[in-house]
Scaffold this motif. Structure first.
Motif, PDB file in Angstrom:
ATOM      1  N   ILE A 167       1.102  -1.155   0.049  1.00  0.00           N
ATOM      2  CA  ILE A 167      -0.022  -0.047   0.026  1.00  0.00           C
ATOM      3  C   ILE A 167       0.987   1.232   0.122  1.00  0.00           C
ATOM      4  O   ILE A 167       0.605   2.169  -0.678  1.00  0.00           O
ATOM      5  N   LEU A 168       1.718   1.086   0.824  1.00  0.00           N
ATOM      6  CA  LEU A 168       2.809   2.449   0.843  1.00  0.00           C
ATOM      7  C   LEU A 168       3.514   2.608  -0.505  1.00  0.00           C
ATOM      8  O   LEU A 168       3.559   3.704  -0.964  1.00  0.00           O
ATOM      9  N   LYS A 169       3.813   1.370  -0.917  1.00  0.00           N
ATOM     10  CA  LYS A 169       4.435   1.829  -2.470  1.00  0.00           C
ATOM     11  C   LYS A 169       3.558   2.120  -3.454  1.00  0.00           C
ATOM     12  O   LYS A 169       3.870   2.916  -4.435  1.00  0.00           O
ATOM     13  N   LYS A 170       2.255   1.803  -3.299  1.00  0.00           N
ATOM     14  CA  LYS A 170       1.288   2.248  -4.299  1.00  0.00           C
ATOM     15  C   LYS A 170       1.209   3.672  -4.315  1.00  0.00           C
ATOM     16  O   LYS A 170       0.984   4.445  -5.156  1.00  0.00           O
ATOM     17  N   ILE A 171       1.008   4.292  -2.909  1.00  0.00           N
ATOM     18  CA  ILE A 171       0.837   5.626  -2.677  1.00  0.00           C
ATOM     19  C   ILE A 171       1.914   6.371  -3.320  1.00  0.00           C
ATOM     20  O   ILE A 171       1.928   7.509  -3.757  1.00  0.00           O
ATOM     21  N   ILE A 172       3.275   5.866  -2.950  1.00  0.00           N
ATOM     22  CA  ILE A 172       4.514   6.562  -3.418  1.00  0.00           C
ATOM     23  C   ILE A 172       4.488   6.985  -4.923  1.00  0.00           C
ATOM     24  O   ILE A 172       5.027   7.785  -5.374  1.00  0.00           O
ATOM     25  N   SER A 173       3.981   5.823  -5.713  1.00  0.00           N
ATOM     26  CA  SER A 173       4.222   5.840  -7.033  1.00  0.00           C
ATOM     27  C   SER A 173       2.845   6.555  -7.541  1.00  0.00           C
ATOM     28  O   SER A 173       2.779   6.502  -8.862  1.00  0.00           O
ATOM     29  N   LEU A 205      14.750  -4.459  -4.167  1.00  0.00           N
ATOM     30  CA  LEU A 205      13.515  -3.911  -4.961  1.00  0.00           C
ATOM     31  C   LEU A 205      13.056  -2.613  -4.254  1.00  0.00           C
ATOM     32  O   LEU A 205      12.646  -1.655  -4.782  1.00  0.00           O
ATOM     33  N   THR A 206      12.925  -2.440  -2.854  1.00  0.00           N
ATOM     34  CA  THR A 206      12.504  -1.158  -2.152  1.00  0.00           C
ATOM     35  C   THR A 206      13.504  -0.211  -2.693  1.00  0.00           C
ATOM     36  O   THR A 206      13.286   1.060  -2.943  1.00  0.00           O
ATOM     37  N   MET A 207      14.863  -0.397  -2.661  1.00  0.00           N
ATOM     38  CA  MET A 207      15.904   0.780  -2.806  1.00  0.00           C
ATOM     39  C   MET A 207      15.639   1.091  -4.388  1.00  0.00           C
ATOM     40  O   MET A 207      15.763   2.243  -4.788  1.00  0.00           O
ATOM     41  N   GLU A 208      15.226   0.033  -5.136  1.00  0.00           N
ATOM     42  CA  GLU A 208      15.035   0.529  -6.538  1.00  0.00           C
ATOM     43  C   GLU A 208      13.904   1.246  -6.830  1.00  0.00           C
ATOM     44  O   GLU A 208      13.800   2.404  -7.389  1.00  0.00           O
ATOM     45  N   CYS A 209      12.592   1.132  -5.939  1.00  0.00           N
ATOM     46  CA  CYS A 209      11.510   1.987  -6.046  1.00  0.00           C
ATOM     47  C   CYS A 209      11.861   3.336  -5.533  1.00  0.00           C
ATOM     48  O   CYS A 209      11.485   4.485  -6.264  1.00  0.00           O
ATOM     49  N   LEU A 210      12.786   3.729  -4.729  1.00  0.00           N
ATOM     50  CA  LEU A 210      13.201   4.999  -4.057  1.00  0.00           C
ATOM     51  C   LEU A 210      14.167   5.512  -5.160  1.00  0.00           C
ATOM     52  O   LEU A 210      14.046   6.674  -5.350  1.00  0.00           O
ATOM     53  N   GLU A 211      14.947   4.667  -5.841  1.00  0.00           N
ATOM     54  CA  GLU A 211      15.831   5.351  -6.807  1.00  0.00           C
ATOM     55  C   GLU A 211      14.985   6.000  -7.854  1.00  0.00           C
ATOM     56  O   GLU A 211      15.452   7.023  -8.558  1.00  0.00           O
ATOM     57  N   ASN A 212      13.970   5.313  -8.052  1.00  0.00           N
ATOM     58  CA  ASN A 212      13.102   5.838  -9.596  1.00  0.00           C
ATOM     59  C   ASN A 212      12.527   7.154  -9.127  1.00  0.00           C
ATOM     60  O   ASN A 212      11.898   7.740 -10.106  1.00  0.00           O
ATOM     61  N   ILE A 213      12.550   7.508  -8.020  1.00  0.00           N
ATOM     62  CA  ILE A 213      12.150   8.756  -7.399  1.00  0.00           C
ATOM     63  C   ILE A 213      13.036   9.586  -7.515  1.00  0.00           C
ATOM     64  O   ILE A 213      12.996  10.862  -8.153  1.00  0.00           O
ATOM     65  N   ILE A 237      13.699  14.559  -2.252  1.00  0.00           N
ATOM     66  CA  ILE A 237      14.665  14.691  -0.925  1.00  0.00           C
ATOM     67  C   ILE A 237      14.209  13.423   0.109  1.00  0.00           C
ATOM     68  O   ILE A 237      15.070  12.820   0.606  1.00  0.00           O
ATOM     69  N   SER A 238      12.948  13.180   0.290  1.00  0.00           N
ATOM     70  CA  SER A 238      12.619  12.417   1.175  1.00  0.00           C
ATOM     71  C   SER A 238      12.999  10.790   0.645  1.00  0.00           C
ATOM     72  O   SER A 238      13.332  10.095   1.450  1.00  0.00           O
ATOM     73  N   ALA A 239      12.817  10.806  -0.621  1.00  0.00           N
ATOM     74  CA  ALA A 239      13.408   9.380  -1.225  1.00  0.00           C
ATOM     75  C   ALA A 239      14.826   9.120  -1.043  1.00  0.00           C
ATOM     76  O   ALA A 239      15.343   7.995  -1.032  1.00  0.00           O
ATOM     77  N   LYS A 258      26.153   0.262  -5.784  1.00  0.00           N
ATOM     78  CA  LYS A 258      25.506   1.746  -5.796  1.00  0.00           C
ATOM     79  C   LYS A 258      26.032   2.806  -5.956  1.00  0.00           C
ATOM     80  O   LYS A 258      25.880   3.921  -6.352  1.00  0.00           O
ATOM     81  N   LEU A 259      27.385   2.505  -5.392  1.00  0.00           N
ATOM     82  CA  LEU A 259      28.485   3.699  -5.539  1.00  0.00           C
ATOM     83  C   LEU A 259      28.934   3.841  -6.969  1.00  0.00           C
ATOM     84  O   LEU A 259      28.875   5.180  -7.554  1.00  0.00           O
ATOM     85  N   GLU A 260      28.925   2.870  -7.663  1.00  0.00           N
ATOM     86  CA  GLU A 260      29.312   3.020  -9.040  1.00  0.00           C
ATOM     87  C   GLU A 260      28.133   3.723  -9.690  1.00  0.00           C
ATOM     88  O   GLU A 260      28.306   4.452 -10.972  1.00  0.00           O
TER      89      GLU A 260
END
Length: 446
Positions: A167-173, A205-213, A237-239, A258-260
């Motif tokens: 649900i959180l992921k759906k609202i974020i997107s 997968l969660t980190m990829e979701c945040l990266e997309n933002i 900023i929050s992401a 992730k550094l690369e």
């Protein structure tokens, strides 16, 4: 985070909060209501009656104030009423109840109480996230954070995340959701994953979701005119901050990947005209350099010279078109970021709570502390003293138990300090009064 998979059978199960609630007052404001007993309360049989404290009252309650208000049974009775009110028909009443519960969990350790009712609480949060509007969703996300902080790592918090995560992921997107609601859900998602995530694949997968933002704020190629902030900048900023928090618990191999991916792109955010984005990007860069050097002592960054020049310019920024408050805040942060990048140095900070002291001596610990301070607010010091999960995160050991004599000594010392300050104030006032009288006499003489 390390997980404790043991479940106490005697503590299991959820749903102790009931589903009944009282209606809203006229004008859309939460009304003082008295929850029914478990036998009488249900969503279908809501009634109005007076006598119950305002759900928002916990917002002004400190831990000491809660102890003074009544016994543990009294507090639990109030909380049961708040849980009932999360099912109310009025959105404002539900929001106030969510905020009341959140402030209670922030102000006091209530592990046993919420363990028995975690399923009911999770259902309430899920319902408010799905059906509620912006403010209600923000309140629900805040309560979800506090719930996971209380439960700590383990099966119970994993169940909460498993229910609320999608649900959180759906609202974020969801581009139609409000920015504040999406921000709250981003922070909640990051914090809950930090606490409860046990599946490494789900973490990635969660980190990829945040990266997309937040990568949407990266400057486009050949764009040298800086980055203009947009209504979505606050969300980005929050992401970025949530992503950085999760990066601190990733395996070394994933950290290197992730550094690369990001270390050469993040400096572009330093040109954003939003001061909060510049600061978030700068602190993230300092943390990434700290992680990189921790994994490889010979770490070399090719664009070090232009990066340090940019950081130095931000640390001494004097642009007149920027607000003085923003410039002071920016210069303070980027002086520390520049020292971290150039000299591998971190200005140690001391956090005092009760009789204890915690030293923040690295960027990873600083970012973790700042994140949980944002979630817990004024309850951060209390949780550092009492919450085993947070004490494990910051390597503080078991909670320090103070006996009655020690507590009495602490209270006496505060009282004596107050008496000393009062006496000093009276002495200064008397001295100044005498000086004023002398000046008056001299004036009259001449």
């Amino acid at each position: 985070m390390p997980k404790n998979k043991k479940r106490n059978p005697a503590r299991g199960g959820g749903g102790g909060g009931g589903a009944g609630a009282a209606g809203a007052a006229a004008g859309g404001q939460p009304r003082n209501v008295q929850p029914f007993s478990d036998e009488d309360a249900s969503i279908e049989t809501m009634s109005h009656c007076s006598g119950f404290s305002d759900p928002a009252s916990f917002a002004e309650d400190a831990p000491d104030a809660l102890d003074e208000e009544g016994t543990q049974e009294d507090i639990e009775y109030r909380l049961k009423g708040f849980i009932d009110l999360t099912f109310d028909k009025s959105a404002k009443t539900r929001q106030a109840a969510l905020e009341g519960l959140k402030n209670a969990l922030v102000s006091k350790m209530l592990y046993e109480f919420i363990l028995e009712r975690r399923m009911t609480l999770t259902d309430s949060i899920e319902r408010c996230l799905k059906k509620g509007k912006s403010d209600e969703q923000r309140a629900a996300a805040g309560l979800a954070c506090a719930l996971c902080v209380q439960l700590g790592p383990g099966i119970e918090s994993e169940e909460v995340l498993k229910t609320l995560g999608p649900i959180l992921k759906k609202i974020i997107s969801d581009g139609t959701a409000t920015i504040p609601a999406r921000q709250a859900c981003v922070t909640c998602f990051g914090v809950c994953c930090f606490i409860a995530m046990d599946d490494i694949t789900e973490l990635y997968l969660t980190m990829e979701c945040l990266e997309n933002i937040f990568t949407k704020s990266y400057p486009k190629e050949k764009d040298c005119n800086g980055i203009c902030s947009s209504p979505n900048t606050a969300l980005h900023i929050s992401a970025l901050l949530a992503w950085t928090l999760l990066l601190t618990i990733c395996p070394i191999n994933e950290v290197k990947k992730k550094l690369e991916m990001h270390l050469h792109k993040l400096p572009g955010l330093l040109a954003c005209d939003d001061v909060n984005m510049r600061i978030a990007a700068g602190e993230t860069l300092a943390l990434l350099f700290e992680l990189a050097r921790g994994t490889d002592s010979d770490f070399f960054y090719e664009d070090m010279e232009p990066l340090t020049q940019t950081l130095r310019a931000l640390a001494t920024d004097g642009n007149k078109h920027r607000a003085k408050v923003d410039k002071r805040k920016q210069r303070s942060v980027f002086r520390d970021v520049l020292r971290a990048v150039e000299e591998r140095d971190f200005p140690t900070e001391t956090v005092k709570f009760g009789p204890e002291r915690m030293y923040i001596d690295c960027w990873v610990k600083k970012h973790t502390y700042d994140t949980f301070k944002e979630v817990l607010g004024s309850g951060m010091q209390y949780h550092l003293q009492s919450n085993e999960f947070l004490r494990n995160v910051f390597e503080l050991g078991p909670p320090v138990m103070l006996d009655a004599a020690a507590l009495k000594t602490m209270k006496i010392s505060r009282f004596e300090r107050h008496l000393y300050n009062s006496a000093a104030f009276k002495a200064r006032t008397k001295a100044r009064s005498k000086c004023r009288d002398k000046r008056a006499d001299v004036g009259e003489f001449f």
